[in-house]
Design a protein around this motif. Structure first.
Motif, PDB file in Angstrom:
ATOM      1  N   GLU A  44      -4.458  -3.975  -3.163  1.00 29.67           N
ATOM      2  CA  GLU A  44      -3.966  -2.787  -2.191  1.00 29.67           C
ATOM      3  C   GLU A  44      -4.858  -2.739  -0.853  1.00 29.67           C
ATOM      4  O   GLU A  44      -4.142  -2.512   0.094  1.00 29.67           O
ATOM      5  N   LEU A  45      -6.120  -3.299  -1.076  1.00 28.60           N
ATOM      6  CA  LEU A  45      -6.703  -3.223   0.293  1.00 28.60           C
ATOM      7  C   LEU A  45      -6.214  -4.168   1.137  1.00 28.60           C
ATOM      8  O   LEU A  45      -6.240  -4.120   2.406  1.00 28.60           O
ATOM      9  N   ASN A  48      -3.296  -5.259   1.487  1.00 32.50           N
ATOM     10  CA  ASN A  48      -1.939  -4.418   2.054  1.00 32.50           C
ATOM     11  C   ASN A  48      -2.280  -3.722   3.208  1.00 32.50           C
ATOM     12  O   ASN A  48      -1.595  -3.517   4.434  1.00 32.50           O
ATOM     13  N   ARG A  49      -3.325  -3.038   3.114  1.00 33.37           N
ATOM     14  CA  ARG A  49      -3.776  -2.056   4.250  1.00 33.37           C
ATOM     15  C   ARG A  49      -4.477  -2.573   5.392  1.00 33.37           C
ATOM     16  O   ARG A  49      -4.199  -2.194   6.423  1.00 33.37           O
ATOM     17  N   VAL A  54     -12.605  -1.930   5.239  1.00 33.74           N
ATOM     18  CA  VAL A  54     -11.366  -2.033   5.761  1.00 33.74           C
ATOM     19  C   VAL A  54     -11.261  -2.092   7.172  1.00 33.74           C
ATOM     20  O   VAL A  54     -10.550  -2.848   8.028  1.00 33.74           O
ATOM     21  N   ARG A 107      -9.728  -5.110   9.609  1.00 31.28           N
ATOM     22  CA  ARG A 107      -8.600  -4.836  10.490  1.00 31.28           C
ATOM     23  C   ARG A 107      -9.023  -5.023  11.735  1.00 31.28           C
ATOM     24  O   ARG A 107      -8.055  -5.655  12.497  1.00 31.28           O
TER      25      ARG A 107
END
Ligand code: NAP
Length: 439
Positions: free
Chosen positions: A31-32, A34-35, A322, A326
């Motif tokens: 999930e992370l 994908n973020r 995150v 990013r």
């Protein structure tokens, strides 16, 4: 679709917070990813003892005692060991090897912050520390980003859960400080050595971090005035309740300006204070934390929640992971800390606030006039006087307890008043002096 290479994450520390961070990274990895737009690979966890029991189910092969090798080759290093050394050295090593660093370590930031931020700026890396103040509560990012276009005037923070738990319990149960501390220790809120919490050291570190961010100024730990809660008595808590206040340990960061006296700078202080029962901070119970903030344009804001706890704090750390990941995917240098204002850090003597003084005095005619004169000689104006209890020292020595609340006064003037009161013939004892905040 994820096209970026996997980002390598090294974790230093697998204790209360570290184990939860590792478990969440492993459990929510997809999930992370994908973020973020890149896979997040936990390459290892540096600890002192690889065989020590852990609070989460983590593959044993991830643990190592070789922190330095783990740091080499990592894109992101998460420091969750605590303490000054080797945390500081490992953070510097990580920065110098090109990694972004995430830490929850308020001690290392409050003590070595400028050195660490400078090192990060030199190489274009970024240091993230959302978990260092207020555990799970988002407060660093709001101060650094959301409020970056505003002017912060004042911060009142309940930033130490242990002391809030103790004071709250003293108020609710009537227990002494020692008894409430014993309960806090039993429930795991206080450490075996509670000094850092009850003497205000922990809150002072957080005040230095908050004040530096809020006022774009380096506020060193040595510039934070610190008083703990160890002198707070059950009688003070009870008297406060009757007068419509609660006692809280506050971290107060203020922008001080006064054209008349030429005061212009910032102040950071930690001390117990009376907070009106109707103030939002008075409703912060148990071990919770809250930061109440006043900004020029935004007005009053309050950030509230769990100030500690392994999994709660891990949430703030993962938010930083995150952000850091990013940034790797997008590219570009880190954003340096904003310290452009470099305002002078003023001593507590320059602070202006209200005070509540409890005095044991001779119960005889003329006493009030004598006391009022002592206040006025120091330029301190009295707002209210109430006579609480009358007692008797002996048949010929009746005494009264006076509770005096002042208007706003300068700390140095109040201190001089307290000295004059203590020396006066009509005052038996200055029982308590507490600052009143949040009015
Ligand atoms: P902790 O439970 O004491 O865990 C510390 C971890 O670091 C342990 O795994 C320990 O290894 C490892 N470690 C310590 N010194 C080391 C060294 N020299 N070399 C290698 N590993 C070392 O601490 P924590 O409660 O998770 O706190 C971590 C950080 O988060 C601290 O800076 C703390 O202030 C901050 N924080 C904690 C909370 C909270 O609720 N706990 C909240 C906010 C912020 P072993 O396990 O082998 O002993």
């Amino acid at each position: 679709m994820i096209e970026y290479r996997n980002l390598r994450i090294a974790l230093l520390g697998g204790g209360s917070v570290g184990a939860q961070v590792a478990a969440l990274l492993l459990e929510h990895g997809e999930e992370l990813a994908n973020r973020v737009g890149a896979g997040l690979e936990l390459t290892g966890i540096a600890v002192r003892d690889v065989d020590a029991p852990r609070t989460a189910d983590i593959p044993h092969e991830l643990f190592t005692t070789d922190a330095e090798s783990l740091i080499l080759g990592a894109d992101i290093v998460i420091e969750l060991m605590g303490g000054l050394e080797p945390a500081r050295s490992y953070i510097l090593q990580a920065i110098n090897s090109g990694a972004d660093v995430i830490t929850a370590n308020k001690a290392v930031l409050a003590t070595h912050g400028p050195e660490l931020f400078e090192a990060a700026e030199q190489v274009g890396a970024q240091l993230y520390y959302e978990a260092a103040v207020g555990g799970a509560i988002p407060i660093i990012r709001p101060l650094r980003d959301s409020l970056a276009g505003d002017r912060v005037k004042r911060i009142l923070g309940i930033v130490n859960g242990t002391t809030n738990f103790i004071l709250d319990r003293m108020e609710k149960t009537g227990e002494s400080l020692d008894d409430a501390l014993a309960v806090a220790t039993e429930l795991g809120y206080a450490e075996a050595d509670p000094t850092a919490d009850i003497e205000g050291y922990d809150a002072a570190q957080k005040a230095a971090i908050l004040a530096s961010l809020a006022f774009h100024t380096t506020v060193p730990l040595s510039g934070v005035h610190r008083e703990g809660i160890t002198k707070i008595t059950h009688e003070q808590v009870e008297a406060a309740r009757k007068a419509g206040y609660v006692v809280k340990l506050l971290a107060i960061c203020e922008r001080l300006t006064d054209a008349e006296s030429g005061i212009d700078g910032v102040s950071a202080r930690v001390h117990p204070a009376l907070v009106p029962a109707a103030h939002p901070l008075a409703a912060v119970h148990g071990a919770n934390n809250a930061v109440f903030l006043e900004a020029e344009a935004a007005g009053s804001l309050m950030f509230y929640g769990a100030g500690a706890g392994g999994i709660e704090t891990a949430s703030a750390v993962l938010g930083d992971v995150v952000s850091a990941a990013r940034r790797h995917v997008i590219g570009g240098p880190g954003i340096a800390e904003s310290t452009h204002a470099e305002l002078p850090v003023l001593p507590i003597s320059d602070v202006t606030t209200r005070y509540q003084l409890t005095l044991e005095v001779e119960d005889q005619p003329g006493v009030l006039a004598t006391i009022a004169a002592l206040f006025s000689e120091q330029g301190v104006s009295v707002e209210a006087v109430s006579q609480n209890v009358t007692g008797e020292r002996g048949p010929d020595q009746p005494t009264a307890t006076l509770v005096i609340v002042t208007h706003e006064a300068k700390e140095s003037d109040l201190a001089a008043t307290a000295v004059a009161l203590a020396a006066s013939d009509v005052v038996r004892a200055v029982v308590s002096v507490l600052r009143v905040e949040g009015l």
